[in-house]
Design a protein around this motif. Sequence first.
Motif, PDB file in Angstrom:
ATOM      1  N   ALA A   1     -28.041  12.232 -22.358  1.00  0.00           N
ATOM      2  CA  ALA A   1     -27.493  11.763 -22.976  1.00  0.00           C
ATOM      3  C   ALA A   1     -25.873  11.835 -23.424  1.00  0.00           C
ATOM      4  O   ALA A   1     -25.065  11.955 -22.837  1.00  0.00           O
ATOM      5  CB  ALA A   1     -27.533  10.772 -24.154  1.00  0.00           C
ATOM      6  N   ILE A   2     -25.976  12.999 -23.847  1.00  0.00           N
ATOM      7  CA  ILE A   2     -24.722  13.902 -24.366  1.00  0.00           C
ATOM      8  C   ILE A   2     -23.345  14.334 -24.091  1.00  0.00           C
ATOM      9  O   ILE A   2     -22.813  14.410 -23.719  1.00  0.00           O
ATOM     10  CB  ILE A   2     -25.074  15.202 -25.718  1.00  0.00           C
ATOM     11  N   GLY A   3     -24.500  15.279 -22.353  1.00  0.00           N
ATOM     12  CA  GLY A   3     -23.685  15.288 -21.432  1.00  0.00           C
ATOM     13  C   GLY A   3     -23.083  14.371 -20.125  1.00  0.00           C
ATOM     14  O   GLY A   3     -22.963  15.247 -19.608  1.00  0.00           O
ATOM     15  N   GLU A   4     -22.958  13.101 -20.236  1.00  0.00           N
ATOM     16  CA  GLU A   4     -22.460  12.576 -19.627  1.00  0.00           C
ATOM     17  C   GLU A   4     -21.320  12.339 -18.905  1.00  0.00           C
ATOM     18  O   GLU A   4     -21.121  12.073 -17.897  1.00  0.00           O
ATOM     19  CB  GLU A   4     -23.004  10.835 -19.509  1.00  0.00           C
ATOM     20  N   ARG A   5     -20.518  12.695 -19.948  1.00  0.00           N
ATOM     21  CA  ARG A   5     -19.408  13.032 -19.357  1.00  0.00           C
ATOM     22  C   ARG A   5     -18.783  14.538 -18.819  1.00  0.00           C
ATOM     23  O   ARG A   5     -17.634  14.858 -18.873  1.00  0.00           O
ATOM     24  CB  ARG A   5     -18.162  13.242 -20.590  1.00  0.00           C
ATOM     25  N   MET A   6     -19.846  15.299 -18.874  1.00  0.00           N
ATOM     26  CA  MET A   6     -19.284  16.887 -18.867  1.00  0.00           C
ATOM     27  C   MET A   6     -19.658  17.015 -17.213  1.00  0.00           C
ATOM     28  O   MET A   6     -20.359  16.346 -16.747  1.00  0.00           O
ATOM     29  CB  MET A   6     -20.762  17.547 -19.474  1.00  0.00           C
TER      30      MET A   6
ATOM     31  N   SER B   1     -28.175  18.607 -32.093  1.00  0.00           N
ATOM     32  CA  SER B   1     -28.981  17.179 -32.498  1.00  0.00           C
ATOM     33  C   SER B   1     -30.582  16.639 -32.924  1.00  0.00           C
ATOM     34  O   SER B   1     -31.214  17.564 -32.227  1.00  0.00           O
ATOM     35  CB  SER B   1     -28.580  16.126 -30.889  1.00  0.00           C
ATOM     36  N   SER B   2     -30.400  16.085 -33.513  1.00  0.00           N
ATOM     37  CA  SER B   2     -31.701  15.626 -33.558  1.00  0.00           C
ATOM     38  C   SER B   2     -32.283  14.346 -33.046  1.00  0.00           C
ATOM     39  O   SER B   2     -33.458  14.363 -33.207  1.00  0.00           O
ATOM     40  CB  SER B   2     -31.748  16.194 -35.086  1.00  0.00           C
TER      41      SER B   2
ATOM     42  N   GLU C   1     -24.196  12.904 -35.795  1.00  0.00           N
ATOM     43  CA  GLU C   1     -25.056  12.602 -35.106  1.00  0.00           C
ATOM     44  C   GLU C   1     -24.725  11.197 -33.961  1.00  0.00           C
ATOM     45  O   GLU C   1     -25.040  10.270 -34.814  1.00  0.00           O
ATOM     46  CB  GLU C   1     -26.478  12.341 -35.431  1.00  0.00           C
ATOM     47  N   ARG C   2     -23.548  11.072 -33.246  1.00  0.00           N
ATOM     48  CA  ARG C   2     -23.026  10.066 -32.304  1.00  0.00           C
ATOM     49  C   ARG C   2     -22.781   9.982 -31.415  1.00  0.00           C
ATOM     50  O   ARG C   2     -21.805  11.267 -30.756  1.00  0.00           O
ATOM     51  CB  ARG C   2     -21.490   9.528 -33.230  1.00  0.00           C
ATOM     52  N   LEU C   3     -23.531   9.775 -30.556  1.00  0.00           N
ATOM     53  CA  LEU C   3     -23.554   9.471 -29.315  1.00  0.00           C
ATOM     54  C   LEU C   3     -21.799   9.791 -28.955  1.00  0.00           C
ATOM     55  O   LEU C   3     -21.893  10.911 -27.930  1.00  0.00           O
ATOM     56  CB  LEU C   3     -24.285   9.036 -28.417  1.00  0.00           C
ATOM     57  N   GLU C   4     -20.797   9.232 -29.096  1.00  0.00           N
ATOM     58  CA  GLU C   4     -19.679   9.076 -28.951  1.00  0.00           C
ATOM     59  C   GLU C   4     -18.596  10.161 -28.341  1.00  0.00           C
ATOM     60  O   GLU C   4     -17.833  11.521 -27.776  1.00  0.00           O
ATOM     61  CB  GLU C   4     -18.608   7.726 -28.799  1.00  0.00           C
ATOM     62  N   LEU C   5     -18.986  10.884 -30.095  1.00  0.00           N
ATOM     63  CA  LEU C   5     -18.350  11.968 -30.298  1.00  0.00           C
ATOM     64  C   LEU C   5     -18.584  13.085 -30.159  1.00  0.00           C
ATOM     65  O   LEU C   5     -18.873  14.208 -29.666  1.00  0.00           O
ATOM     66  CB  LEU C   5     -18.828  12.022 -32.001  1.00  0.00           C
ATOM     67  N   LYS C   6     -20.413  13.298 -29.451  1.00  0.00           N
ATOM     68  CA  LYS C   6     -20.820  14.492 -29.154  1.00  0.00           C
ATOM     69  C   LYS C   6     -20.235  14.795 -27.739  1.00  0.00           C
ATOM     70  O   LYS C   6     -20.209  15.471 -26.871  1.00  0.00           O
ATOM     71  CB  LYS C   6     -22.520  14.134 -29.326  1.00  0.00           C
ATOM     72  N   GLN C   7     -20.739  13.514 -26.949  1.00  0.00           N
ATOM     73  CA  GLN C   7     -19.442  13.613 -25.422  1.00  0.00           C
ATOM     74  C   GLN C   7     -18.617  13.952 -24.834  1.00  0.00           C
ATOM     75  O   GLN C   7     -18.155  14.945 -23.950  1.00  0.00           O
ATOM     76  CB  GLN C   7     -19.636  12.212 -24.707  1.00  0.00           C
ATOM     77  N   ARG C   8     -17.620  13.210 -26.437  1.00  0.00           N
ATOM     78  CA  ARG C   8     -16.408  14.181 -25.865  1.00  0.00           C
ATOM     79  C   ARG C   8     -15.683  14.922 -26.612  1.00  0.00           C
ATOM     80  O   ARG C   8     -14.980  16.193 -25.936  1.00  0.00           O
ATOM     81  CB  ARG C   8     -15.694  13.004 -27.386  1.00  0.00           C
ATOM     82  N   VAL C   9     -17.196  15.917 -27.405  1.00  0.00           N
ATOM     83  CA  VAL C   9     -16.453  17.048 -27.559  1.00  0.00           C
ATOM     84  C   VAL C   9     -17.370  18.200 -26.774  1.00  0.00           C
ATOM     85  O   VAL C   9     -16.767  19.212 -26.261  1.00  0.00           O
ATOM     86  CB  VAL C   9     -17.419  17.381 -28.613  1.00  0.00           C
ATOM     87  N   TRP C  10     -18.111  17.436 -26.285  1.00  0.00           N
ATOM     88  CA  TRP C  10     -18.732  18.660 -25.194  1.00  0.00           C
ATOM     89  C   TRP C  10     -17.834  18.994 -23.948  1.00  0.00           C
ATOM     90  O   TRP C  10     -17.599  19.707 -23.238  1.00  0.00           O
ATOM     91  CB  TRP C  10     -20.594  18.224 -24.721  1.00  0.00           C
ATOM     92  N   ALA C  11     -17.201  17.254 -23.670  1.00  0.00           N
ATOM     93  CA  ALA C  11     -16.300  17.068 -22.680  1.00  0.00           C
ATOM     94  C   ALA C  11     -15.011  18.125 -22.315  1.00  0.00           C
ATOM     95  O   ALA C  11     -14.734  19.153 -21.785  1.00  0.00           O
ATOM     96  CB  ALA C  11     -16.134  16.111 -22.561  1.00  0.00           C
TER      97      ALA C  11
ATOM     98  N   GLU D   1     -25.676  20.800 -16.685  1.00  0.00           N
ATOM     99  CA  GLU D   1     -26.296  21.720 -16.132  1.00  0.00           C
ATOM    100  C   GLU D   1     -26.525  22.767 -17.327  1.00  0.00           C
ATOM    101  O   GLU D   1     -27.108  23.583 -17.713  1.00  0.00           O
ATOM    102  CB  GLU D   1     -26.808  22.047 -14.842  1.00  0.00           C
ATOM    103  N   ARG D   2     -25.197  23.090 -18.019  1.00  0.00           N
ATOM    104  CA  ARG D   2     -25.261  23.937 -19.330  1.00  0.00           C
ATOM    105  C   ARG D   2     -24.880  23.640 -20.313  1.00  0.00           C
ATOM    106  O   ARG D   2     -25.859  24.225 -21.392  1.00  0.00           O
ATOM    107  CB  ARG D   2     -23.615  23.757 -19.497  1.00  0.00           C
ATOM    108  N   LEU D   3     -26.130  22.653 -20.219  1.00  0.00           N
ATOM    109  CA  LEU D   3     -26.571  21.961 -22.159  1.00  0.00           C
ATOM    110  C   LEU D   3     -27.738  21.926 -22.082  1.00  0.00           C
ATOM    111  O   LEU D   3     -28.428  21.507 -21.211  1.00  0.00           O
ATOM    112  CB  LEU D   3     -25.508  20.436 -22.744  1.00  0.00           C
TER     113      LEU D   3
END
Length: 321
Positions: free
Chosen positions: A131-136, A124-125, A98-108, A140-142
């Motif tokens: 927030a997670i989709g910011e770098r996508m 994510s809990s 549960e780390r924002l930067e990690l999840k953003q990187r993974v989804w991008a 709209e897919r997430l």
Amino acid sequence: MGDGTGEQYRAVAVIGGGVIGASWTALVLARGMRVTVSDPRPDIEPVVRAGLRAVAPTLGELGLDVVALVEDTGALVFESDLAAAVADADVVLENVSERLELKQRVWAAVEVAAPGDALFASASSALTATAIGERMRRPERLVIGHPFNPPHLVPLVEVVPGARTDPAVVDRAIAFYRAMGKSPQLVKKEIPGFVANRLQAALFREAVHLVCEGVVTEQELDRIVTGSIGMRWAIAGPFETFHLGGGPGGLPAFLKHLGKSLQEVSWPSLGAPSLDEPTVALLSDQAQHFDATVDQLAARRDQAIVRLMGALRQVPAQAPE
Ligand SMILES: NC(=O)c1ccc[n+]([C@@H]2O[C@H](COP(=O)([O-])OP(=O)(O)OC[C@H]3O[C@@H](n4cnc5c(N)ncnc54)[C@H](O)[C@@H]3O)[C@@H](O)[C@H]2O)c1
């Protein structure tokens, strides 16, 4: 596997094979789909395979086919390269730490490597899809699909769209979780902790207060909950419970008779403890007194959940005439 809306799921990529990822892997395999687990931990394969063997009997008891959990049927593969892991996925379930930067990187990275029509869900809990989709490129897919531990057993999945999530993605996620035998619930607004964890936090705050004040011990408080409100809540939630508490007039009558005392006496007296050092020491000390190891308690809980679900299936969904 189909979801009743015509969509077929054959391949699921599970990103992050920890507590939640391993549990989703078990359920998805037992529902007949192929799974690719992606996790950089060097020992991920033996750890996940041991986890699958451990939960196989429970899923078998639920009537699911657990062969792929206990034998190498080829339905489960491990692929540490994220892009390769999602390349032919129909669904990507992300369960990384549960780390924002990690999840953003993974989804991008996932969105450029996965098929254009794959369904994307994060477990994510607390972090939001917004927030997670910011770098996508296409946030709209997430959508968030927040399960409860262990997700292979507990029915609820909170489906929480972000500010930009496409409503069609929400519908697809709900259909997918239903096809997995879950009870998905749309949460209409992004709010910290979503719904179930907020309720849990509210109750836990008061539980900590009562233990710190010496009103009861942890073990006594747990017995109070499981022997009363906990048992009832598996059948009727807090509103239905108080609807029943109001007699023939239901919730309106309940609020009329008891609402004033709730507001003026009960609510103001609720505690607001702090988790400072002495409190954590007290709570940790009392946790030494549970009557078995964590693994034994978890096994007992899982067995009981299976039996409880079986019992609840015998209860008609509609109240008798
Ligand atoms: N544990 C719970 O009760 C619970 C319940 C609901 C939701 N969640 C959520 O599920 C997610 C996972 O939680 P968990 O309890 O399984 O955590 P965990 O620590 O058990 O597992 C996280 C896994 O992610 C892996 N990981 C780290 N970086 C990665 C990367 N770049 N690519 C792939 N994998 C990577 C780690 O190696 C680890 O195995 C979190 O978002 C958490 O908030 C947890």
